[in-house]
Design a protein around this motif. Sequence first.
Motif, PDB file in Angstrom:
ATOM      1  N   ALA A   1       4.636  21.622  64.773  1.00  0.00           N
ATOM      2  CA  ALA A   1       3.931  21.170  63.569  1.00  0.00           C
ATOM      3  C   ALA A   1       4.917  20.631  62.552  1.00  0.00           C
ATOM      4  O   ALA A   1       6.096  21.006  62.507  1.00  0.00           O
ATOM      5  N   LYS A   2       4.450  19.738  61.750  1.00  0.00           N
ATOM      6  CA  LYS A   2       5.263  19.181  60.682  1.00  0.00           C
ATOM      7  C   LYS A   2       5.353  20.151  59.518  1.00  0.00           C
ATOM      8  O   LYS A   2       4.673  21.179  59.477  1.00  0.00           O
ATOM      9  N   GLN A   3       6.155  19.741  58.555  1.00  0.00           N
ATOM     10  CA  GLN A   3       6.351  20.589  57.389  1.00  0.00           C
ATOM     11  C   GLN A   3       5.059  20.618  56.559  1.00  0.00           C
ATOM     12  O   GLN A   3       4.494  19.577  56.245  1.00  0.00           O
ATOM     13  N   PRO A   4       4.551  21.801  56.203  1.00  0.00           N
ATOM     14  CA  PRO A   4       3.306  21.870  55.422  1.00  0.00           C
ATOM     15  C   PRO A   4       3.533  21.465  53.962  1.00  0.00           C
ATOM     16  O   PRO A   4       4.663  21.404  53.477  1.00  0.00           O
ATOM     17  N   ARG A   5       2.423  21.192  53.317  1.00  0.00           N
ATOM     18  CA  ARG A   5       2.485  20.888  51.887  1.00  0.00           C
ATOM     19  C   ARG A   5       2.809  22.168  51.108  1.00  0.00           C
ATOM     20  O   ARG A   5       2.389  23.263  51.481  1.00  0.00           O
ATOM     21  N   GLU A   6       3.493  21.964  50.015  1.00  0.00           N
ATOM     22  CA  GLU A   6       3.817  23.092  49.144  1.00  0.00           C
ATOM     23  C   GLU A   6       2.787  23.134  48.014  1.00  0.00           C
ATOM     24  O   GLU A   6       2.718  22.217  47.187  1.00  0.00           O
ATOM     25  N   GLY A   7       1.980  24.181  48.012  1.00  0.00           N
ATOM     26  CA  GLY A   7       0.979  24.344  46.960  1.00  0.00           C
ATOM     27  C   GLY A   7       1.584  24.905  45.683  1.00  0.00           C
ATOM     28  O   GLY A   7       2.504  25.728  45.719  1.00  0.00           O
ATOM     29  N   ASP A   8       1.091  24.453  44.573  1.00  0.00           N
ATOM     30  CA  ASP A   8       1.564  24.923  43.276  1.00  0.00           C
ATOM     31  C   ASP A   8       0.615  25.996  42.744  1.00  0.00           C
ATOM     32  O   ASP A   8      -0.618  25.848  42.823  1.00  0.00           O
ATOM     33  N   PRO A   9       1.160  27.066  42.199  1.00  0.00           N
ATOM     34  CA  PRO A   9       0.270  28.047  41.553  1.00  0.00           C
ATOM     35  C   PRO A   9      -0.369  27.443  40.303  1.00  0.00           C
ATOM     36  O   PRO A   9       0.113  26.454  39.753  1.00  0.00           O
ATOM     37  N   PHE A  10      -1.456  28.042  39.889  1.00  0.00           N
ATOM     38  CA  PHE A  10      -2.166  27.531  38.724  1.00  0.00           C
ATOM     39  C   PHE A  10      -1.280  27.606  37.484  1.00  0.00           C
ATOM     40  O   PHE A  10      -0.471  28.525  37.337  1.00  0.00           O
TER      41      PHE A  10
END
Length: 1533
Positions: free
Chosen positions: A27-36
């Motif tokens: 799998a490719k590198q996942p997106r980095e989610g930002d906290p609220f």
Amino acid sequence: MPGKDKAKGVPKGKQGTALKDILPPNAKQPREGDPFDPVEEPEGEDIENEERHYEYLPYLDFPAWPGDEEVQQICDEERDKIVDEVKNSLGEDGHASGDEDNLVVPDEKLFFDDYKFYLPPSYLEFEKKKVKWKRPRDYIQEIIDQKEGKKKKEKKSGGSNSRASDIMNKSPDDAGAKKKKQKPQERPETEEEMKIRKEEEEKAAGKDKKKAPKKGEDEEQPQMARVAIECNMDMGFLMPTYSKWMTSQIQFIKDRTVRDSETKEQIWKRIYPQENGIPCKSLNGKYRVKLRFMGQERLVEIDDRMPCDIHNKLMYPRTTDFTEIWPHLLIKAFFKLYSFKWYPGALYDRETGDTSLMYCLTGLVGERIKVDNFHQDGIEILRKHLSDEYYFDNKTYVMTYCGITFKPKIPSMMKVEKPGQDPKTGISPQGLAMTKMVSTQKLKLATKLREIASLALSITTGKRLTPAILTKQRQSYVIPGFGYALMDLFENRTVDMNTIIKKIDNDDAKSPFRSPNRGKKKVRKQSPNMNKTMTLKKKSSKRKGRLTGLKDKSRTQAGNIKKVAPIQYKLLKIRTSVGNYPILNVNAPFTNSEIKLANKCRLNGWERPPPEFDPNFVPEQSPTKDNNTFKLDITPIKEENETGDKVDENEENKEEENKDEKKAYEPRTRAPGGIWLQASDFPYCFQYFIIFHNEQKIKHRNMHRDVWTMPKKPYVANEDDVYIRVREMNEEEKKAEEEAQPEEDPSEETEQYKNIEDYKKDDKKRVLVSFTPNPTKTDAERLPRYYCRLDVEKTEKHPAPEKTETEDNNIVLSDLQDSEEDSDPLNQNDLLFTYYFSGKVLEFPNLAKIILKPHIYAPLGFFIGISSDCKIDILNHTQYCIEEQKLHSKKYEIQQGNLQKEKYSLLFKFDFNPTEQDTECQFILRTADKYLYNFMRLKIIDKSCPDDDLGANSQLSLNQKLSESSSITTLNLCRTEKITFQPNEDKGYSIICEGILPYDVFGIDLELEMITNREELELERIEMVEPLLYSDEYVPYKYGIIFKEKIYVGQHTSAAMNIALKQKCIVEEEVENKAQADIEIEKAEDPPKEEDKQDEEGAEPIFEIRELKKNFKVEIFDNEELIQTYQGNGHLTISHFNFRSNSGLEEKPEPKKESEGDEAPPADGADVPEEADSNTEYAHHYVIQATFDKNDWPGAVLKNSPETKDIEWDLSVFSSDTVAIVKDTDKEDREQALKDSWEEAEPGRAEKSKKSRIRYLAELKKSKGEELTEEEQEVINETRIRGAANLGEAQGDPKAAKGKGDKKGATPEEDEKVEEVPQVFPTSSDYTNLHFRDFIHHFESDRLIHIKCNKSGARLRDEAEILERKALKEKEVEQWEKVFSTRMENREIEAKDREEKQKQLQDIIMKSREDFITKTEELFAKRNEYRELISNRKYKEVLLNDVMGLEKIEIAALETALSEAKEALVNKETIETAEKKLEVLKYSKGVEEELQAATSEKDADKMRQLIAKIEEENLIVEPKILNDSKNALAKIK
């Protein structure tokens, strides 16, 4: 439970699975989610949110009454302060006065109340919205001028308001006093008043160094205190309808001596300041009034300015002593407190029949009852509420009235025709001949004074009038829209009224002005023989009388005479002491003493009064003449007992006689005054009853006040959802009540009385309910219409050993059944409260328990008062469910951190699994910030449904069972009704709460309450990981794809997602300012410099991120199969989606690729190969894709468009475990691999395609006439090598290829056919888009019809044939060009004709429109004139009728009213009546003046003639002048 970060306020979740354990190896590198983003909480405890917007704001919060002493202390301090200020200002000039009452306060120091009053509609109609506010010295002066008969006021500097100012500056003791002839009413002072007086005297004695009064002196006795109210209300002037009604209310309070139901104080004691318990004058015009509002005493501050008409005449009610202003103050305070009832645009509350004034002054709850069937229902109501029990215990007060348009009449007082009278007029021929100039109607008005005088004589003396007077037709004098007090109800029943009527002589009904000597008979001298015969006759008559009396007694004892039922009489006693208006013109058949005697007979069970009470009984005289002879009294001497007391032998007989005497009960005496009206006449005079209930006389009282008072704190109406339970007391409560009640010893005086109880007593339960909504603060375009409807929720019968079918046959509420039966209890009209203040008594059968459910619409709160003889409990919804429905309540607390505004938030999620059938649940969400209820919602998810059914989003009825097909039930509220759940294969249900809050919330505490019938059912909290936010820019694409992401999970994960679209835009204000600046620059003479332009262009514009309101859809795929679709506009919420884990699952086998020779599979099974089993769960590969709706927004695919610029998308994920999101680039990877293969097979292909693209754009630009760059010009000038030139150096004649050239030079290689390599296209399995895949698969499948093209018989055309076909084609083109040119010409001509016709039609339409507008304006003007004429005509007609209806009519006033009526074109009949009336008055005035002249000249003959003329013609003359003339004539005789 998640913790709470106090520094940032961000809700923290549990620790999820690591990403490395979720992602597959390749799998490719996942997106980095930002906290609220954290929300910083501002400093300060009380934070007012400006984002809260309410449709209505609560009413002004009038403060609660602090106490009588506290308010009086405040008034005294203000008075002292004003006195000091005025004295200091006047002391400098030497004009200071020591008398504080006569102190003149400057106008600038007077109190001015700037409250905006809303007056009733009758006030506005009365003066056409021209109302003036005047102080007492102004409007009292107008009343004085009116009393003195002045037409115009003389405006002088110092003398115009002299009398009014003198009246207003009276001392407090004289403020309510009348002239010197009238004495103020007095009463003994109370103990508290006596203590206060003693303390003041002691202080004064200490200052003056005098001795205090000793005990036993007169000072120790209670002195007489003056009463402020001594006068009746005045009805002698024109007033609005509501003032008339309020006048009757205050007069009713005085007639029935109504006090406050709680404090027992009089109504005028509600006014402050006071002196010695009596209201006094306020120096600065500021008064404080205590009024009751929504069950609580309130403080209302007002000034002394009152509404007046254009002539400065007061519009409020007043007393006969116009110097008393206490009614004005009470009414103005009432108008200020209840001003919301007359907001403009509201549905006005009724004016006549309003009970709110009585409630706010006395606390009585009024119930309005319409009299439809008086002789059945109405008389039963009066028998109960006018009984001795209700009257003397002050349980209820009864008022009656008729509508403002009702015309009352008294049928029993109608005239009866006699022989010799005119059937139309009822006048004898002699009277008609003497009064030819006077009509019959005016004759009746002329005889009015004689009738009233005779009626007053009958009431005061107790003598009945002659039948001649009784048979005359009279006016009723019942005032429409005015309330009368009902004092008593009389029914004779078994009493014979003929035996009670006192026999009177004929002389009793004669005129009181008759000479006393005229009735005496002349006595003449008689001879002795005549005397003897007379004595013999008298003796014989006496003997006959004795004999007949004995015969009658013997007959009655033997029972030979048959008893005849007495005539039944029903009389109602009506009272009003209003002044300056004639009393009811009714003649009662019996006097008050006769009715009292009849009541006494009824109490003691007598059919006729005994001899000692019989008014017609004459005692028999003894026949002996020696009445004064001496008789020896021989009685036994009283013996003494052992103790020394004397014993009487006849003592026992005397005691028995005393007992017999005590058995004669006396009827209780009611308030004096009033007129008896026959019950048969009552429905013709009155229409309605008002029963004023005294709640303090009812055993049990309870109230519920749910009111929004503070706008800063949000409010939800009826959040507790109250229930009213009426039940019988248990044994413990009965014992406690008996112990709390004091024992009452019956006194000897009460034993002599006995109550008359004619009404039927039953065992019904009666509940008094009053409803008052909390009004809005100000008027609005759309005001709420409040209502309260009661439903019988549940009933419970008394436990009985045996139940019969005929039980409760006499139930009034026939529809009242148990809660299990589906029936409508009660009449809906009886249970509906639609007015601002209303009360009703509800009757129920004798049940052990009754539960009422109020359904209320009052957005700002309400007040309900309940009173009953049974125990009353007010329960909230939870208490009702636990105590009555035997349900179970369970509460769960949830804490959340700080939340951002306009951001989706998943507040909580619970799972529950009902294991039994028909599990009922109710969910209630509570929070301190109630404003957020409108922005949160609950959802219930059935987890047994597959994922492809989760998009139904079907709305579920709250009383309907949850079906398996409806997986998500959206409840757009925070409170649910009963929902029935069924077991669902042990998978259970979920309840979530989500919301998008309108403002930043700095910590929120939630409480979820579940009420269920299963005690073992519990909610399990689902802990969520920390929510993450994924964002990216939108890149326009030909398919309109916003984003396409792969989703990986480690274990079964439930997630909620919110997708929002936003765009960076320039603020509209900035754009408008820039456009305005450009316009100004164009208008300016000097253009701006380039440097300034560069500075302006260099300025950074102001951007704002806004929501992009475009339609888009979100699709979720699993293994390239579409399983769910959602649609939204601007934003979209997926409340619940269950991502399943791949642990232990096999990969799904790929479908077989179809070859050319293989047969195509059937259409139904095209996507599913033989190796894949539809019932087997394979490994999941989830893809979520969002796309724009190109039909709604075609410009979404344009790259360089400003509409698609700076568009971003946000994906918020709330999940129970970690979710990895990876951008899906599989299609791009396959396309890149395909391009690489092409480049490898044909090197330089990419560069050539790039150049061809540049050449295409350059040619497109050139065709538009735009300038080309050097690079673009070079690309266009390059020679393009086509076809086989790419493969060889040279090429032969192109015609040789077609077989027309010279073939001699052709080489064998050219004759050889070159085999073309077929191009390989992607198959349907290479596409991920469902539509593309279906389309390609359609072409891959076998055709039903195969058409083969055989080119073996084809030939090539020669040049002649080609030229011929070309010439034919050119001819066709020329013909079509001619046709097209002619069509274009015709089209232009038609367009010109069309424009001309359109202009003509527009002109015609505009002209007709202008004509229509002018005509309508003229019609409206005429209509307004006609309306004004009609209104003026009605007003003048009413004014003329009022003037003619006065008891004393002034000729000048009648002339002016008549002239104005003629100008207003009043009805001819009314004008003729007024003219005849005027003629009679003038004629009577002339006779009166002649009589005065004859009296002054002492001309007896002329006086005698004029008096006879007045009596014969029934002329209207002043009684005083007529009596003076008669007295003068008697003296002359």
